[in-house]
Design a protein around this motif. Structure first.
Motif, PDB file in Angstrom:
ATOM      1  N   ALA A 185       0.820  -1.222   0.000  1.00  0.00           N
ATOM      2  CA  ALA A 185       0.000   0.000   0.000  1.00  0.00           C
ATOM      3  C   ALA A 185       0.851   1.270   0.000  1.00  0.00           C
ATOM      4  CB  ALA A 185      -0.935   0.007   1.205  1.00  0.00           C
ATOM      5  N   LEU A 186       2.083   1.200   0.481  1.00  0.00           N
ATOM      6  CA  LEU A 186       2.940   2.389   0.535  1.00  0.00           C
ATOM      7  C   LEU A 186       3.546   2.762  -0.821  1.00  0.00           C
ATOM      8  CD1 LEU A 186       4.884   2.006   3.895  1.00  0.00           C
ATOM      9  CD2 LEU A 186       3.144   3.700   3.315  1.00  0.00           C
ATOM     10  N   ILE A 187       3.652   1.809  -1.718  1.00  0.00           N
ATOM     11  CA  ILE A 187       4.321   2.073  -2.995  1.00  0.00           C
ATOM     12  C   ILE A 187       3.726   3.277  -3.727  1.00  0.00           C
ATOM     13  CG2 ILE A 187       4.870   1.148  -5.293  1.00  0.00           C
ATOM     14  CD1 ILE A 187       5.027  -1.634  -3.940  1.00  0.00           C
ATOM     15  N   PRO A 188       2.415   3.334  -3.932  1.00  0.00           N
ATOM     16  CA  PRO A 188       1.884   4.465  -4.710  1.00  0.00           C
ATOM     17  C   PRO A 188       1.874   5.803  -3.974  1.00  0.00           C
ATOM     18  CG  PRO A 188       0.107   2.964  -4.110  1.00  0.00           C
ATOM     19  CD  PRO A 188       1.381   2.356  -3.635  1.00  0.00           C
ATOM     20  N   THR A 189       2.132   5.787  -2.664  1.00  0.00           N
ATOM     21  CA  THR A 189       2.020   7.022  -1.885  1.00  0.00           C
ATOM     22  C   THR A 189       3.292   7.856  -1.880  1.00  0.00           C
ATOM     23  OG1 THR A 189       2.726   6.039   0.211  1.00  0.00           O
ATOM     24  CG2 THR A 189       0.380   5.899  -0.329  1.00  0.00           C
ATOM     25  N   ASP A 190       4.389   7.324  -2.425  1.00  0.00           N
ATOM     26  CA  ASP A 190       5.671   8.003  -2.298  1.00  0.00           C
ATOM     27  C   ASP A 190       6.427   7.953  -3.623  1.00  0.00           C
ATOM     28  OD1 ASP A 190       7.782   9.183  -0.509  1.00  0.00           O
ATOM     29  OD2 ASP A 190       8.844   7.373  -1.161  1.00  0.00           O
TER      30      ASP A 190
END
Length: 138
Positions: A83-88
């Motif tokens: 889930a963190l991949i697209p946020t950063d």
């Protein structure tokens, strides 16, 4: 397993302690350090789960209980990392520079461990049964 735990701890320290006081660079941000911590933690926990699946020392019920808890833990770690991949932007840049099959593999692990965690939830023993299982195994 130990190498994954050491790497996870390194990125945990970087994420929670050092990176908060430092301005992010173009290739490492606080979020990307968190992603790496979660990824290495998931991989270490997955190896721990494999060991537990092969453990014949405990009663069947206690072993299934431990495995269920580990499946849930691994599932949460992979889900949070994915889930963190697209946020950063740094995470996206690095992850997309990997072999394309790697992102697919991470997604498949996330889905597999989610399904296994759901399926195995019924194996989680009430506290009284866990205590009884420990006494019988002693």
């Amino acid at each position: 397993m130990e190498a994954f735990k050491v790497a996870a701890n390194f990125f945990l320290q970087l994420w929670q302690v050092f990176a908060k006081d430092v301005v992010a660079t173009l290739d490492l941000t606080v979020v990307f350090a968190e992603f790496l911590h979660l990824l290495f933690s998931a991989q270490a926990s997955e190896l721990e789960l494999r060991e537990e699946l092969n453990n014949n020392d405990a009663s069947y019920a206690l072993q299934q209980h431990r495995c269920a808890l580990l499946f849930i833990s691994v599932s949460k770690l992979y889900r949070r990392a994915y889930a963190l991949i697209p946020t950063d932007s740094a995470a996206r840049k690095h992850v997309h520079s990997f072999d394309r099959t790697w992102v697919t593999h991470l997604y498949q692990k996330k889905i597999f461990f989610q399904a296994e965690a759901r399926q195995r939830q019924s194996y989680i023993l009430p506290k009284s049964e866990r205590l009884k299982g420990r006494i019988l195994c002693s």
